[in-house]
Write a protein that holds these residues in place. Sequence first.
Motif, PDB file in Angstrom:
ATOM      1  N   VAL A 100      38.567  47.136  42.822  1.00  0.00           N
ATOM      2  CA  VAL A 100      37.560  47.548  41.848  1.00  0.00           C
ATOM      3  C   VAL A 100      36.173  47.264  42.413  1.00  0.00           C
ATOM      4  CG1 VAL A 100      36.631  47.185  39.541  1.00  0.00           C
ATOM      5  CG2 VAL A 100      39.109  47.112  39.907  1.00  0.00           C
ATOM      6  N   ALA A 101      35.941  46.030  42.863  1.00  0.00           N
ATOM      7  CA  ALA A 101      34.640  45.645  43.404  1.00  0.00           C
ATOM      8  C   ALA A 101      34.288  46.481  44.624  1.00  0.00           C
ATOM      9  CB  ALA A 101      34.651  44.163  43.765  1.00  0.00           C
ATOM     10  N   LYS A 189      31.715  42.161  29.041  1.00  0.00           N
ATOM     11  CA  LYS A 189      31.201  43.529  28.949  1.00  0.00           C
ATOM     12  C   LYS A 189      31.038  44.126  30.339  1.00  0.00           C
ATOM     13  CE  LYS A 189      27.321  46.263  27.172  1.00  0.00           C
ATOM     14  NZ  LYS A 189      27.075  46.955  28.441  1.00  0.00           N
ATOM     15  N   TYR A 190      30.441  43.342  31.260  1.00  0.00           N
ATOM     16  CA  TYR A 190      30.282  43.844  32.626  1.00  0.00           C
ATOM     17  C   TYR A 190      31.642  44.240  33.200  1.00  0.00           C
ATOM     18  CZ  TYR A 190      25.547  41.831  32.832  1.00  0.00           C
ATOM     19  OH  TYR A 190      24.231  41.516  32.612  1.00  0.00           O
ATOM     20  N   TYR A 191      32.597  43.361  33.011  1.00  0.00           N
ATOM     21  CA  TYR A 191      33.911  43.617  33.597  1.00  0.00           C
ATOM     22  C   TYR A 191      34.565  44.832  32.954  1.00  0.00           C
ATOM     23  CZ  TYR A 191      38.394  42.701  35.762  1.00  0.00           C
ATOM     24  OH  TYR A 191      39.535  42.815  36.500  1.00  0.00           O
ATOM     25  N   SER A 192      34.474  44.907  31.643  1.00  0.00           N
ATOM     26  CA  SER A 192      35.038  46.054  30.941  1.00  0.00           C
ATOM     27  C   SER A 192      34.389  47.350  31.411  1.00  0.00           C
ATOM     28  CB  SER A 192      34.840  45.888  29.431  1.00  0.00           C
ATOM     29  OG  SER A 192      35.321  47.020  28.738  1.00  0.00           O
ATOM     30  N   THR A 197      34.753  52.127  34.599  1.00  0.00           N
ATOM     31  CA  THR A 197      34.184  53.040  35.600  1.00  0.00           C
ATOM     32  C   THR A 197      35.142  53.238  36.758  1.00  0.00           C
ATOM     33  OG1 THR A 197      31.933  52.334  35.033  1.00  0.00           O
ATOM     34  CG2 THR A 197      32.244  53.399  37.178  1.00  0.00           C
ATOM     35  N   TYR A 198      35.716  52.146  37.202  1.00  0.00           N
ATOM     36  CA  TYR A 198      36.668  52.218  38.306  1.00  0.00           C
ATOM     37  C   TYR A 198      37.879  53.061  37.926  1.00  0.00           C
ATOM     38  CZ  TYR A 198      40.306  50.694  41.557  1.00  0.00           C
ATOM     39  OH  TYR A 198      41.320  50.670  42.476  1.00  0.00           O
ATOM     40  N   ASN A 199      38.378  52.871  36.734  1.00  0.00           N
ATOM     41  CA  ASN A 199      39.585  53.580  36.314  1.00  0.00           C
ATOM     42  C   ASN A 199      39.375  55.088  36.197  1.00  0.00           C
ATOM     43  OD1 ASN A 199      41.146  51.280  36.244  1.00  0.00           O
ATOM     44  ND2 ASN A 199      40.871  50.925  34.051  1.00  0.00           N
ATOM     45  N   LYS A 200      38.108  55.525  36.184  1.00  0.00           N
ATOM     46  CA  LYS A 200      37.814  56.954  36.142  1.00  0.00           C
ATOM     47  C   LYS A 200      37.840  57.590  37.528  1.00  0.00           C
ATOM     48  CE  LYS A 200      34.960  56.609  31.974  1.00  0.00           C
ATOM     49  NZ  LYS A 200      33.588  56.727  31.393  1.00  0.00           N
ATOM     50  N   VAL A 201      37.853  56.730  38.571  1.00  0.00           N
ATOM     51  CA  VAL A 201      37.913  57.257  39.935  1.00  0.00           C
ATOM     52  C   VAL A 201      39.303  57.858  40.148  1.00  0.00           C
ATOM     53  CG1 VAL A 201      37.819  56.700  42.384  1.00  0.00           C
ATOM     54  CG2 VAL A 201      36.259  55.579  40.768  1.00  0.00           C
ATOM     55  N   GLN A 205      44.756  52.995  41.290  1.00  0.00           N
ATOM     56  CA  GLN A 205      45.661  52.287  40.395  1.00  0.00           C
ATOM     57  C   GLN A 205      44.837  51.570  39.329  1.00  0.00           C
ATOM     58  OE1 GLN A 205      48.298  49.595  42.383  1.00  0.00           O
ATOM     59  NE2 GLN A 205      49.250  48.856  40.497  1.00  0.00           N
ATOM     60  N   LYS A 206      45.159  51.799  38.083  1.00  0.00           N
ATOM     61  CA  LYS A 206      44.373  51.250  36.989  1.00  0.00           C
ATOM     62  C   LYS A 206      44.409  49.712  37.001  1.00  0.00           C
ATOM     63  CE  LYS A 206      43.778  55.488  35.758  1.00  0.00           C
ATOM     64  NZ  LYS A 206      42.544  56.183  36.159  1.00  0.00           N
ATOM     65  N   ALA A 207      43.277  49.094  36.656  1.00  0.00           N
ATOM     66  CA  ALA A 207      43.165  47.637  36.673  1.00  0.00           C
ATOM     67  C   ALA A 207      42.892  47.107  35.267  1.00  0.00           C
ATOM     68  CB  ALA A 207      42.043  47.210  37.605  1.00  0.00           C
ATOM     69  N   ASN A 208      43.541  46.021  34.904  1.00  0.00           N
ATOM     70  CA  ASN A 208      43.316  45.406  33.607  1.00  0.00           C
ATOM     71  C   ASN A 208      43.764  43.941  33.613  1.00  0.00           C
ATOM     72  OD1 ASN A 208      42.630  45.148  30.900  1.00  0.00           O
ATOM     73  ND2 ASN A 208      44.677  45.758  30.209  1.00  0.00           N
ATOM     74  N   PRO A 209      43.205  43.104  34.501  1.00  0.00           N
ATOM     75  CA  PRO A 209      43.629  41.700  34.558  1.00  0.00           C
ATOM     76  C   PRO A 209      43.074  40.909  33.382  1.00  0.00           C
ATOM     77  CG  PRO A 209      41.811  42.064  36.047  1.00  0.00           C
ATOM     78  CD  PRO A 209      42.174  43.410  35.484  1.00  0.00           C
ATOM     79  N   ASN A 210      43.704  39.767  33.091  1.00  0.00           N
ATOM     80  CA  ASN A 210      43.237  38.858  32.046  1.00  0.00           C
ATOM     81  C   ASN A 210      42.088  38.030  32.627  1.00  0.00           C
ATOM     82  OD1 ASN A 210      42.820  36.641  30.310  1.00  0.00           O
ATOM     83  ND2 ASN A 210      44.915  36.784  29.547  1.00  0.00           N
ATOM     84  N   LEU A 211      40.895  38.394  32.283  1.00  0.00           N
ATOM     85  CA  LEU A 211      39.717  37.789  32.895  1.00  0.00           C
ATOM     86  C   LEU A 211      39.568  36.306  32.545  1.00  0.00           C
ATOM     87  CD1 LEU A 211      37.213  38.182  34.617  1.00  0.00           C
ATOM     88  CD2 LEU A 211      35.989  38.910  32.562  1.00  0.00           C
TER      89      LEU A 211
END
Length: 253
Positions: A100-101, A189-192, A197-201, A205-211
């Motif tokens: 993502v980063a 909020k930043y992470y979300s 934004t990343y998931n729209k690329v 692979q979609k990302a959703n870790p427990n921050l």
Amino acid sequence: MKKNVLTAALLALTISTTSFAQDSTQQKAPAKGIFGKVLEAVTNTSAGTGGSLTNTDIASALKQALTIGIGKGSDQASALDGYFKNPLLKLTFPPEAQKVASTLRQIGLNKQVDQFELSLNRAAEDAAKKAKPVFIKAITSMSIQDAVGILRGEKDAATQYLRRTSGQQLVTEFTPIIDSTLKKNNATKYYSDLVNTYNKVPFVQKANPNLTAYATGKAVDGLFLLVAQEEAKIRENPAARVTDLLKKVFGGK
């Protein structure tokens, strides 16, 4: 006699060793250096066989040395930039979200990624303020057997003891603070926003870790890294943080 034994105890705290393997029942075996002599004195005292190093001497001095040194590590972690500007502790994107980063930086969102990482570290620094009382409670609850075990143990024996006795409590204490601070600093909020934004690329692979869980675990791990560093300093140079008790017990006064 007491002065000699207590001086030996000081040296035992300052000398890290892994060579002690002799069972305490083998009291007629050849001496194993200063560390072995201190353990023999402790064993004799506990068994009531004439040793002059008391349980109170051992436990009280060790507790105070650990309280002072490890308290310093907690203060360091909770200071501004205690995590953020320490390359050994700094929190970055969760491993499962490193892509993502990387992807976001490639598309020009460096500022947003940097803001997120700063907020992540501020959350860890806020939570670390709760660490000292947790450590002090674990240290003051230490038994004489715990104290002797630390003297006898590996170079990070005190750190292992604290992780075993207070690690889960730190996670419990840190979690709501980190969760709140992440929200306060807009990290959630930043992470979300970044993940969305990343998931729209296309084709990623979609990302959703427990921050919160990730940040809490990393904050606690980083704190124990500082604790291990402070323990090493205690063993190498306790004179750098002496108190009246340490002077009385370990200085032969």
